[in-house]
Design an enzyme around this catalytic site. Structure first.
Site, PDB file in Angstrom:
ATOM      1  N   SER A  86       0.766  -1.171  -0.100  1.00 32.91           N
ATOM      2  CA  SER A  86      -0.073  -0.019  -0.012  1.00 32.91           C
ATOM      3  C   SER A  86       0.909   1.313   0.127  1.00 32.91           C
ATOM      4  O   SER A  86       0.412   2.212  -0.407  1.00 32.91           O
ATOM      5  CB  SER A  86      -1.008   0.155   1.021  1.00 32.91           C
ATOM      6  OG  SER A  86      -1.693  -0.987   1.104  1.00 32.91           O
ATOM      7  N   THR A  93       0.391 -10.050 -11.166  1.00 30.85           N
ATOM      8  CA  THR A  93      -0.795 -11.004 -11.821  1.00 30.85           C
ATOM      9  C   THR A  93      -0.077 -10.765 -13.411  1.00 30.85           C
ATOM     10  O   THR A  93       0.222  -9.773 -13.839  1.00 30.85           O
ATOM     11  CB  THR A  93      -2.008 -10.378 -11.777  1.00 30.85           C
ATOM     12  OG1 THR A  93      -2.467 -10.213 -10.405  1.00 30.85           O
ATOM     13  CG2 THR A  93      -3.136 -11.264 -12.747  1.00 30.85           C
ATOM     14  N   GLY A 141     -25.583 -25.140   2.988  1.00 29.61           N
ATOM     15  CA  GLY A 141     -25.199 -26.111   3.968  1.00 29.61           C
ATOM     16  C   GLY A 141     -23.892 -26.775   3.695  1.00 29.61           C
ATOM     17  O   GLY A 141     -22.923 -26.307   2.977  1.00 29.61           O
ATOM     18  N   GLU A 162      -5.499  -4.209  -5.204  1.00 25.03           N
ATOM     19  CA  GLU A 162      -5.556  -2.918  -6.070  1.00 25.03           C
ATOM     20  C   GLU A 162      -6.141  -2.026  -4.837  1.00 25.03           C
ATOM     21  O   GLU A 162      -7.043  -1.211  -5.022  1.00 25.03           O
ATOM     22  CB  GLU A 162      -6.548  -3.038  -7.129  1.00 25.03           C
ATOM     23  CG  GLU A 162      -5.966  -3.779  -8.185  1.00 25.03           C
ATOM     24  CD  GLU A 162      -6.653  -3.370  -9.786  1.00 25.03           C
ATOM     25  OE1 GLU A 162      -6.989  -2.247  -9.775  1.00 25.03           O
ATOM     26  OE2 GLU A 162      -6.723  -4.338 -10.374  1.00 25.03           O
TER      27      GLU A 162
END
Length: 381
Positions: A133, A159, A340, A364
């Site tokens: 960050s 990525t 479930g 991002e």
């Protein structure tokens, strides 16, 4: 402000939805199990325009409006989180800086190459082992040597690098820590000295490759600089605003898919003599999901509308990304709850969708970063 889709946008939505339903969604399970990127579908995305959403037609792109781009990523997310993330990263991160800031030579050489579906994609490398960050902590350096940049350093959590033609790399070009210390440089993936590490083993999004990278005296031409030297931080922030809309749209697609699976299962599953859809506990979870998906989509459309108008949209992008990603996690969690024990099984899609959705509040810009951006705007700081 009217968010009714135009006839053209509706036709685009249907075309993308039909393509995803045929080429992407049926392969989502196998993509997750094998951790192999869906190249067969991606090859067909070039002619459809999905690999050049933000790219002008003169460079082989489709240059669709901002809402149409968001629609495309949402539909891809509905089909497969892995495929959607790689295509979103390619469009929003791997090509946008080049479109917005690159010189004519770089645009003409690289953009047609990554939009036609015959070659690899684009990638953007920001994060480092010690800088996520906090982009001011970037330590990967580029220095001038003759007519070349020499790059040394390391990136992580990147990525697409193993399926990319190039990596737009954020580097430090000045020793000081000011706002003019960083720059973006395009690095072809076949450049000597560039090493792509093994694919990361992740909780989800297995078919979207993520790698660490090392740069060991990597040399590229000075002309590979994206825009002006020292403008990398500004370029990154501008790029991420658009990328946050993409991640938000992808999250809505994931939530929509989980929601649809939950509805189908609730109508089919019987307990205590009735379908579980007849019970209030299930109905309320579905009601909340329907409401929150609609709200997230509306927030995203407002951000894209502002972007299309050429108006400031950074705060709205953060709001949309924050709400959509956290909404998707809630909706996917409740979809599992409705299923479930079956929902916890990999035989049912909601298990995969939930794992894929978990990254979205991190990538991002984390939810915490989005709240910082929003709060600073609200407080006028």
């Amino acid at each position: 402000m009217n968010f009714d889709l135009s006839d053209e946008q509706k036709l685009w939505q249907k075309a993308v939805h039909d393509f995803v339903a045929k080429e992407v969604k049926p392969k989502a399970h196998d993509v997750d199990v094998t951790s192999e990127f869906n190249w067969s579908a991606t090859r067909k995305m070039g002619p459809l325009g999905l690999l050049g959403l933000n790219i002008p037609e003169q460079y082989g792109g489709s240059a669709v409006d901002a809402i149409s781009a968001a629609i495309a990523i949402e539909e891809l997310g509905w089909g497969c989180g892995s495929t959607a993330l790689s295509i979103a990263a390619h469009n929003g991160l791997g090509t946008s800086p080049l479109v917005m800031f690159g010189n004519e030579e770089l645009k003409s050489k690289w953009l047609p190459l990554v939009t036609n579906g015959k070659n690899k994609l684009g990638s953007l490398a920001l994060t480092e082992p010690g800088a996520g960050s906090d982009l001011q902590g970037i330590t990967t350096k580029a220095v001038k040597s003759g007519n070349e940049w020499v790059i040394n350093g390391a990136k992580m959590w990147i990525t697409n690098v193993s399926i990319a033609e190039y990596i737009i790399t954020l580097v430090r070009t000045h020793a000081d820590s000011g706002s003019r210390a960083l720059s973006m440089i395009l690095v072809p993936t076949d450049t000597p000295g560039l090493t792509i590490g093994p694919a990361e083993k992740k909780m989800g999004l297995h078919g979207s490759p993520t790698h660490g990278i090392t740069y060991d005296n990597v040399r590229v031409p000075l002309n590979n600089l994206i825009g002006e030297e020292g403008r990398g931080l500004y370029q990154t922030m501008t790029t991420l605003d658009g990328g946050r809309i993409s991640i938000g749209s992808l999250s809505v697609g994931l939530a929509q898919a989980a929601f649809e699976h939950a509805i189908a299962y609730a109508k089919e599953r019987r307990a205590f003599g009735n379908s579980i859809a007849s019970y209030q506990a299930i109905q309320w979870m579905l009601a909340d999901a329907a409401t929150e998906i609609e709200l997230a989509r509306t927030l995203l459309y407002k951000a894209t509308w502002l972007k299309e108008q050429g108006r400031a949209y950074s705060t709205q992008a953060s709001m949309a990304k924050l709400f959509a990603t956290e909404m998707a996690e809630r909706v996917c969690r409740n979809a599992i709850q409705i299923h479930g024990g079956y929902g916890y099984s990999s035989e049912y899609p909601v298990e995969r969708i939930y794992r894929d959705a978990r990254l979205m509040t991190i990538g991002e810009g984390t939810s915490e970063i989005q709240r910082m951006i929003i709060a600073r705007n609200v407080l006028g700081l």
